[in-house]
Design an enzyme around this catalytic site. Structure first.
Site, short mmCIF file in Angstrom:
data_model
loop_
_atom_site.label_atom_id
_atom_site.label_comp_id
_atom_site.label_asym_id
_atom_site.label_seq_id
_atom_site.Cartn_x
_atom_site.Cartn_y
_atom_site.Cartn_z
N SER A 187 0.81 -1.21 0.00
CA SER A 187 0.00 0.00 0.00
C SER A 187 0.84 1.26 0.00
O SER A 187 0.33 2.35 -0.26
CB SER A 187 -0.91 0.02 1.24
OG SER A 187 -0.13 0.03 2.42
N HIS A 208 -2.96 -3.74 -5.50
CA HIS A 208 -3.28 -3.27 -4.15
C HIS A 208 -4.78 -3.27 -3.88
O HIS A 208 -5.52 -2.47 -4.44
CB HIS A 208 -2.71 -1.85 -3.94
CG HIS A 208 -3.07 -1.27 -2.61
ND1 HIS A 208 -3.48 0.03 -2.45
CD2 HIS A 208 -3.10 -1.83 -1.37
CE1 HIS A 208 -3.74 0.25 -1.18
NE2 HIS A 208 -3.52 -0.86 -0.50
N GLU A 218 -6.16 -1.36 -6.98
CA GLU A 218 -5.24 -0.53 -7.77
C GLU A 218 -4.26 -1.44 -8.50
O GLU A 218 -3.69 -2.36 -7.90
CB GLU A 218 -4.48 0.43 -6.85
CG GLU A 218 -5.36 1.48 -6.21
CD GLU A 218 -4.61 2.37 -5.25
OE1 GLU A 218 -4.90 3.58 -5.20
OE2 GLU A 218 -3.73 1.86 -4.52
N ASN A 229 -4.70 6.44 -1.65
CA ASN A 229 -4.05 7.03 -0.47
C ASN A 229 -3.47 8.40 -0.78
O ASN A 229 -3.40 9.27 0.09
CB ASN A 229 -2.96 6.10 0.06
CG ASN A 229 -3.55 4.94 0.86
OD1 ASN A 229 -4.61 5.06 1.45
ND2 ASN A 229 -2.86 3.81 0.85
#
Length: 515
Positions: free
Chosen positions: A131, A152, A164, A202
């Site tokens: 991540s 991910h 992802e 993120n």
């Protein structure tokens, strides 16, 4: 030992045998989806008994699906038969893709992939569920870095319908396309992103918590008020401080610092000393029983909201600067039965309502030549249909503040008073979210539509950042940022060129450059 084939495996799948290293919460979810998609799944974990625990957990999920009528007994039997235990790495030899879901440690991931390269066929793909680590860095230790890719997922994997797909700088297009197809076969939206710090979701999520912390640090409002405003007024699923408590500061603060430093101290991602201090004190959130909120029996203890004050109606003068906002506020005044001061300049006793974008109440009052002690600003970014927010200048008299509060609450809509701030709460947080999203688009981390969908699915925002900018108006967002930057000189608020150009041209923020 290679797992047996089953006739249920879909011939069109880009992979047929998936190895999974690490059977914690993420690994279990990945294994569940892979088996459901038709892949044979070999599970490996360094901890004795971990694989059996994972198989038991996954089987329990499927069994409950049968009980609820979502799966048949045949489905359950077929899925269970696709889960296999691998005794060691050599048992993964027949896999055409291996996904690692081990601890977030660069050296550990590199070592694992180097060992796998001595076991797997050269055509097999190595996928990392990292991540926060660079996919390119993980691949750099491999003999064939072109077959390494980021894959991910988000926790809980079966419920968070997004994955992802992050090619490293040397990953081949064929590998990326096949892994993307695998994610789709597993029932997830696949968000293709470049290998940048925080990848896509993120990265895009940096503004929500950090700007809320900045508001808290400036004394604009307490954490409960900020949460209420962003949930009720902004439509976010969870307030930033509730979210920090849920995730845990041991995780959240580390991510904030990591992305900030990986971007060489980019001001838009600047963390707050508040979370560092609270982390040091052990106030992690739900997991420690206390964070920004205190928890009893797993539930937050939330302070009661103060009741609106009683106030006698005053004449109300509404600033005409924003015609749409002035019309809405004037209608509210009339509906409440308060006298509306329709003169060009306010009368001597009139309450003055202002509607700034990105300015504080003080600056707006002085710029319009008004007496600050009678001025109260109202956040009109989201209109008046939901929770309302008012802010006062340091000179505003309590009777005028209370009058504005009582007026805005007259129809039963909750009202949150805050201290003077450039941009209220919602304006600041939304503008920063949109700005970070615009810069992600500017850097071509992902396609604009991919960015918006990934954020909706991965973060639960009411809209993706670019769609959010279009919803509130690109020019209004730009005005908020320009005024924030002018007042603070903090480069955190400098508008992205992507936003500035499209707002100036009146174009949607999802508009891409012709090629």
């Amino acid at each position: 030992m290679s797992p047996p084939s089953h006739p249920e495996v879909t011939p069109s799948l880009p992979f047929h045998r998936l190895g999974l290293v690490g059977t914690g919460a993420m690994g279990r979810g990945i294994a569940q989806l892979a088996a459901q998609a038709g892949l044979e799944v070999s599970l490996l974990d360094a901890r004795t008994g971990a694989v059996e625990e994972a198989r038991h957990f996954i089987t329990g999920v499927w069994t409950r699906g049968v009980t609820k009528g979502r799966l048949s007994e045949d489905d359950l039997a077929c899925y269970r038969a696709r889960l296999h235990e691998a005794a060691d790495l050599t048992d993964l030899a027949g896999c055409d893709i291996v996904v690692e879901a081990i601890a977030e440690n660069l050296e550990a991931k590199q070592e694992l992939f180097m060992r796998l390269e001595g076991i797997l066929d050269d055509q097999a793909v190595l996928a990392t569920n990292t991540s926060s680590l660079s996919v390119t860095a993980i691949a750099s230790a491999c003999r064939l870095p072109q077959r390494v890719i980021g894959f991910h997922f988000f926790n809980p994997v079966p419920l968070m319908k997004i994955v992802e797909v992050i090619p490293g700088l040397r990953t081949t297009a064929d590998v990326a396309e096949r892994v993307e197809a695998l994610g789709q076969a597993m029932g997830h939206f696949t968000a293709r992103a470049t290998d940048t710090p925080g990848f896509l979701v993120n990265h895009a999520g940096r503004a929500y918590g950090t700007e809320a912390l900045r508001l808290l640090g400036e004394g604009v409002a307490d954490h409960t008020t900020i949460d209420r405003l962003l949930v009720d007024q902004g439509g976010f699923r969870m307030g930033p401080f509730s979210l920090l408590d849920l995730t845990g500061l041991d995780v959240s603060h580390a991510v904030m610092e990591s992305i900030y430093h990986q971007y060489y101290e980019e001001p838009r991602f600047r963390p707050s000393p508040i979370t560092r201090q609270r982390l040091t004190a052990g106030l992690l959130g739900r997991k420690s029983g206390e964070g920004f909120y205190r928890y009893e029996d797993g539930q937050p203890v939330v302070a009661a909201e103060p009741a609106p004050p009683e106030a006698n109606p005053l004449p109300v003068w509404v600033s005409p600067e924003d015609s749409g906002a002035a019309q809405a506020l004037s209608a509210l005044v009339s509906a409440a039965g308060w006298p509306l001061d329709r003169s060009k300049r306010p009368g001597d006793e009139s309450l003055c309502l202002l509607t700034p974008l990105g300015e504080d109440a003080t600056t707006t009052a002085l710029r319009q030549g008004l007496e600050a002690h009678r001025c109260v600003a109202v956040d009109m970014l989201a209109g008046l249909d939901r929770r309302r927010s008012l802010m006062t200048t340091p000179a505003t008299e309590i009777r005028y503040r209370d009058a504005a509060w009582a007026l805005l609450a007259d129809d039963g809509t909750p009202v949150s008073p805050i201290h003077d701030s450039n941009g209220f709460v919602l304006q600041r947080v939304v503008a920063c979210i949109v700005n970070v999203g615009a810069e992600i688009a500017q850097q071509a981390v992902a396609e604009p539509t991919t960015l918006d969908r990934a954020v909706e699915l991965g973060l639960g925002y009411p809209r993706g950042p670019l769609a959010m900018g279009d919803y509130y108006g690109g020019r209004r967002i730009l005005t908020i940022l320009d005024n924030l930057f002018a007042a603070t000189r903090d480069p955190r608020y400098r508008p992205s060129p992507w936003l500035r150009r499209r707002a100036a041209l009146g174009l949607p923020l999802t508009t891409t450059q012709p090629t």
